[in-house]
Design an enzyme around this catalytic site. Structure first.
Site, mmCIF file in Angstrom:
data_model
loop_
_atom_site.group_PDB
_atom_site.id
_atom_site.type_symbol
_atom_site.label_atom_id
_atom_site.label_comp_id
_atom_site.label_asym_id
_atom_site.label_seq_id
_atom_site.Cartn_x
_atom_site.Cartn_y
_atom_site.Cartn_z
ATOM 1 N N ASN A 33 0.805 -1.220 0.000
ATOM 2 C CA ASN A 33 0.000 0.000 0.000
ATOM 3 C C ASN A 33 0.838 1.271 0.000
ATOM 4 O O ASN A 33 0.370 2.327 -0.424
ATOM 5 C CB ASN A 33 -0.945 0.014 1.213
ATOM 6 N N SER A 51 -11.215 -4.570 0.001
ATOM 7 C CA SER A 51 -11.935 -3.427 0.547
ATOM 8 C C SER A 51 -12.618 -2.662 -0.574
ATOM 9 O O SER A 51 -12.049 -2.490 -1.657
ATOM 10 C CB SER A 51 -10.959 -2.502 1.286
ATOM 11 N N CYS A 68 -3.249 5.385 7.373
ATOM 12 C CA CYS A 68 -3.476 4.805 8.696
ATOM 13 C C CYS A 68 -2.396 5.210 9.694
ATOM 14 O O CYS A 68 -2.614 5.165 10.894
ATOM 15 C CB CYS A 68 -3.529 3.275 8.595
#
Length: 373
Positions: free
Chosen positions: A149, A195, A316
């Site tokens: 990511n 997701s 995050c």
């Protein structure tokens, strides 16, 4: 504003937003209720499940809806770990994994499981020889991300799967950044997390794919709505949005890929010579451009270039003040990590906007360096 943060989240597709609307307005029934409104909502959920399954080339009864990939990872790792026999309580994962995997592994370590965090090389790829020595007959679960990511590197999951299978271990794959972008060969995996909001669907919903025959303990207890392993009332609106987004992945897959490749080429044409790529140049997804330049401060650059939305790493972990654990795992110094930015683009990015954004970023970076000189 020019949006270049596709790894954090993607713009919601108009088709997904339209699919959600009726289930927010007058078709508000609980999909677990027996009356007509409930049955209609249940049918919408079933249709969405079919679309997600088709996009993954999976069976519908292998798809379990949940709140997102973080929950899916927790469901898979904690649920599978709970069933590991006494001689197989070792869990192996990579240093570049998402926090939802690394933090779950840390928690499991506190519950008495043996945790092995395997380092990655300077190109972001795992050393397969090192991994082969780490995965042994005591290993119950191996967890590896397909597309990273933060840096977009594609791990050699086929080889990792072979190592796990040879020792009889389950393989969990975080495929959030891979879904709809690179092939996800399910025959190599046992558990896969995806997701919706990373593929132009709504936030708040994801799915765990479980190979038929793989049993896990539930993380949430209650009504057992999702196959007995995930309790809680499903949102038909979120499911419908996810389903519509998944359908678009199949319909637009080739066009999306060609568009990303064109954007990648345009990006490198617009950047100055001072920028360096973080991670492998060959084994990567081209919608993720993680780069660094000497003498810049990424956080300052983000605040200075107000016309562009981009990041310094995982959403995050933003605001922690710590260098990215992924960039640190590459062997970058704290200074190099803090001079790195992540640019993500895709379906709705216009080439001219991307070139303008990179010009603005490059100009601001040059100005920073001039002041530092």
């Amino acid at each position: 504003m020019i949006y270049l943060d596709y790894q954090a989240t993607t713009p919601v597709a108009p088709e997904a937003a339209a699919a959600m609307r009726p289930w927010i307005d007058d078709r508000f029934g609980n999909p677990h209720s027996p009356h007509r409104l409930g049955r209609e909502a249940a049918a919408a959920v079933a249709l969405a499940r079919g679309e997600v399954a088709a996009a993954m080339d999976a069976a519908e009864d292998e798809i379990y809806f949940c709140s997102g990939a973080t929950e899916a990872a927790n469901m898979a790792l904690k649920g599978a770990a709970a069933r590991l026999p006494a001689g197989r309580r070792k869990i192996v994962t990579l240093a570049s994994e998402h926090a939802c995997v690394l933090d779950t592994a840390e928690w499991l370590g506190g519950q008495g499981f043996e945790i092995e965090i395997v380092p990655i090389q300077a190109d972001g790829l795992v050393d397969l020889a090192y991994l082969a020595e780490t995965i042994d007959e005591r290993t119950g679960i191996v967890a590896a991300m397909l597309v990273n990511n933060e840096i977009g590197v594609i791990q050699p999951l086929a080889a990792i799967s072979a190592l796990a299978r040879a020792q009889g271990a389950l393989l969990f794959c975080d495929a959030v950044q891979a879904f709809g972008r690179v092939p996800i060969p399910l025959e190599q995996y046992d558990m896969v997390a995806v997701s919706a909001h990373k593929v132009h669907g709504p936030k708040g919903i994801g799915a765990l794919w479980l190979r038929n025959g793989v049993a896990i303990d539930p993380l949430l207890h209650g009504g057992g709505q999702e196959g007995g392993i995930r309790s809680g009332t499903l949102s038909p609106a979120l499911c419908a949005g996810f389903g519509a987004a998944a359908r678009l992945l199949r319909e637009r897959g080739a066009a999306d890929k060609a568009h990303v490749e064109a954007l990648w080429a345009a990006a490198w044409g617009a950047l100055g010579d001072d920028w360096r790529l973080n991670g492998s140049a060959e084994q990567r997804y081209h919608g993720n451009l993680n780069i660094r330049a000497p003498g810049i401060d990424a956080a300052r650059l983000i605040s200075e270039v107000r016309e562009v939305a981009f990041s310094a790493g995982s959403a995050c972990a933003s605001g922690s003040g710590r260098p990215s654990h992924v960039l640190s795992a590459l062997g970058l110094s704290a200074v190099e990590a803090r001079s790195s930015i992540r640019l993500g683009f895709g379906r709705y990015t216009k080439e001219q906007d991307l070139v303008r954004a990179l010009t603005l970023i490059d100009d601001a970076a040059r100005l920073q360096r001039s002041f530092a000189a």
